[in-house]
Design an enzyme around this catalytic site. Sequence first.
Site, mmCIF file in Angstrom:
data_model
loop_
_atom_site.group_PDB
_atom_site.id
_atom_site.type_symbol
_atom_site.label_atom_id
_atom_site.label_comp_id
_atom_site.label_asym_id
_atom_site.label_seq_id
_atom_site.Cartn_x
_atom_site.Cartn_y
_atom_site.Cartn_z
ATOM 1 N N LYS A 205 -7.334 9.131 -19.239
ATOM 2 C CA LYS A 205 -7.571 9.599 -20.361
ATOM 3 C C LYS A 205 -6.382 9.635 -21.354
ATOM 4 O O LYS A 205 -5.842 8.499 -21.789
ATOM 5 C CB LYS A 205 -7.991 11.078 -20.294
ATOM 6 C CG LYS A 205 -9.157 10.955 -19.038
ATOM 7 C CD LYS A 205 -10.496 10.378 -19.363
ATOM 8 C CE LYS A 205 -11.593 10.003 -18.385
ATOM 9 N NZ LYS A 205 -11.797 11.199 -17.542
ATOM 10 N N ASP B 86 -6.365 20.649 -12.900
ATOM 11 C CA ASP B 86 -6.834 19.420 -13.509
ATOM 12 C C ASP B 86 -6.247 19.404 -14.841
ATOM 13 O O ASP B 86 -6.866 20.325 -15.647
ATOM 14 C CB ASP B 86 -8.305 19.119 -13.478
ATOM 15 C CG ASP B 86 -8.592 17.794 -14.159
ATOM 16 O OD1 ASP B 86 -8.024 17.346 -14.708
ATOM 17 O OD2 ASP B 86 -9.855 17.121 -13.447
ATOM 18 N N ARG C 258 0.937 -1.147 0.104
ATOM 19 C CA ARG C 258 -0.108 0.264 0.091
ATOM 20 C C ARG C 258 0.879 1.318 0.007
ATOM 21 O O ARG C 258 0.462 2.271 -0.398
ATOM 22 C CB ARG C 258 -0.873 0.070 1.263
ATOM 23 C CG ARG C 258 -1.734 1.051 0.937
ATOM 24 C CD ARG C 258 -3.018 1.130 2.200
ATOM 25 N NE ARG C 258 -3.300 -0.110 3.179
ATOM 26 C CZ ARG C 258 -2.928 -0.036 4.150
ATOM 27 N NH1 ARG C 258 -2.194 1.025 4.819
ATOM 28 N NH2 ARG C 258 -3.039 -0.990 5.084
ATOM 29 N N TYR D 205 -15.395 18.975 -14.622
ATOM 30 C CA TYR D 205 -15.887 17.517 -14.779
ATOM 31 C C TYR D 205 -17.176 17.296 -13.786
ATOM 32 O O TYR D 205 -16.898 17.717 -12.304
ATOM 33 C CB TYR D 205 -14.858 16.440 -14.272
ATOM 34 C CG TYR D 205 -15.008 15.288 -14.552
ATOM 35 C CD1 TYR D 205 -15.313 14.896 -15.964
ATOM 36 C CD2 TYR D 205 -15.183 14.260 -13.191
ATOM 37 C CE1 TYR D 205 -15.567 13.219 -15.773
ATOM 38 C CE2 TYR D 205 -15.501 12.930 -13.553
ATOM 39 C CZ TYR D 205 -15.571 12.349 -14.603
ATOM 40 O OH TYR D 205 -15.825 11.215 -14.817
HETATM 41 C C1 LIG Z 1 -12.234 11.640 -16.074
HETATM 42 C C2 LIG Z 1 -12.041 12.944 -15.435
HETATM 43 C C3 LIG Z 1 -11.889 12.865 -14.319
HETATM 44 C C4 LIG Z 1 -12.175 11.590 -13.139
HETATM 45 O O1 LIG Z 1 -11.386 10.587 -13.613
HETATM 46 P P1 LIG Z 1 -11.508 9.010 -13.328
HETATM 47 O O2 LIG Z 1 -10.435 8.280 -13.798
HETATM 48 O O3 LIG Z 1 -12.709 8.717 -14.215
HETATM 49 O O4 LIG Z 1 -12.051 8.723 -12.041
HETATM 50 C C5 LIG Z 1 -11.676 14.156 -13.584
HETATM 51 N N1 LIG Z 1 -11.240 15.312 -14.365
HETATM 52 C C6 LIG Z 1 -11.364 15.040 -15.552
HETATM 53 C C7 LIG Z 1 -11.313 16.442 -16.297
HETATM 54 C C8 LIG Z 1 -11.741 13.938 -16.264
HETATM 55 O O5 LIG Z 1 -12.033 13.913 -17.705
#
Ligand SMILES: *Cc1c(COP(=O)(O)O)cnc(C)c1O
Length: 383
Positions: free
Chosen positions: A201, A176, A52, A104
């Site tokens: 992504k 982000d 962990r 998001y």
């Molecule tokens: C998909 C996404 C998230 C969340 O991420 P997960 O991997 O689905 O938990 C947060 N911010 C943005 C801009 C995203 O596209």
Amino acid sequence: MSDTKLGFATRAIHDGQKPDAATGAVNVPIYLTSTYQQDGIGETRGGHEYARLTNPTRDALEESLCSLEGGTSAHCFGSGMAAITAMVTMMKTGDHVVCTDNMYGGTGRLFDQVMTNYGLTFSYVDTRDAKAVAAAIRPETKLVHIETPTNPMMSVTDIRAVAEVCHARGVELSVDNTFLSPYLQRPIELGADIVMHSTTKFLNGHSDGLGGVLVATRPEQAERFRFVQKCTGGILSPFDSYLLLRGVKTLAVRMEQHEKNGRVVGSFLAERLGADKVFYPGLETHPQHELAKRQQRGFGSMMSFECGSLEAANTFAKRLKLCYLAESLGGVETLMCHPATMTHAAVGAKRRAELGITDGLMRVSVGIEDVGDIVGDLEQALG
Ligand SMILES: *Cc1c(COP(=O)(O)O)cnc(C)c1O
């Protein structure tokens, strides 16, 4: 350790990914272990005690992502949401966060429906306006969390301007960076204190694994994030760490192609539907086109466009042959999403209307197929 003289594509392949010391294997092994043998009480090998806390596959990935974002350390979690949760759980009751209003949907849901139960408060502002950010900061504000470009309206926030506002008030700025990846945008160079990604992504790029990362810029943040990894346990698995290491090696070439294809698809949609129906910072008509040009290395391959109604959007979606109607983004395949019923369903109709997320809006993540094929599919689906 990263050699900053080396270029991005080189670092994406080599940093954190040295050949295995024992065998010379050129790929980092997947260390499937929950624990590590110790040579005596307190005598660990390289500090490894329990998985962990550390895992060599995840450690390699964290070194790689840290190098690409230009931070001081990186900390990987089981999803983007787990990474944001880790960032926010370090705050205390009474603390306040200022966020981009059009972010998001899952992040807003976490903040409003989970974190508010712990006494945290959140303000949503149009962060395109640095003065609006300044006005929203209160004595108890600890963090400003922005997304740029935003999902799905593609509005761009001036990271440097917001960073100056934050630092003048002793507040940290987190960005982000999921929509562009470190290849196209490097927020730390523009003053951000923390960079966050859903690695699900573009960083992964192959739609085959979830993940999230927090990139720190100071040792006390690193200590904080490592402590949350240890306490809450929402870490990335060795196998998913390996998939991500593999994905990151081709990030530079993938992003180059996403960028090229994005420009072609953006121009096609603007010509076909009218520029006022297309939300893509690469268009000269986009209100923050100049800012995007200045702070990003490219415009990326995310864009949205207006079909006119839910019926028109659904007809379009059903006619698609090559592109998939699916949640998520950033994979090699072109993905279409209907924000009002998919990513932004939890936002509620009233808020969606305020943000301009109509029932006819479709979002595209342009993949790296032959761009003529993508455009051909859009053309036939638009009818
Ligand atoms: C998909 C996404 C998230 C969340 O991420 P997960 O991997 O689905 O938990 C947060 N911010 C943005 C801009 C995203 O596209």
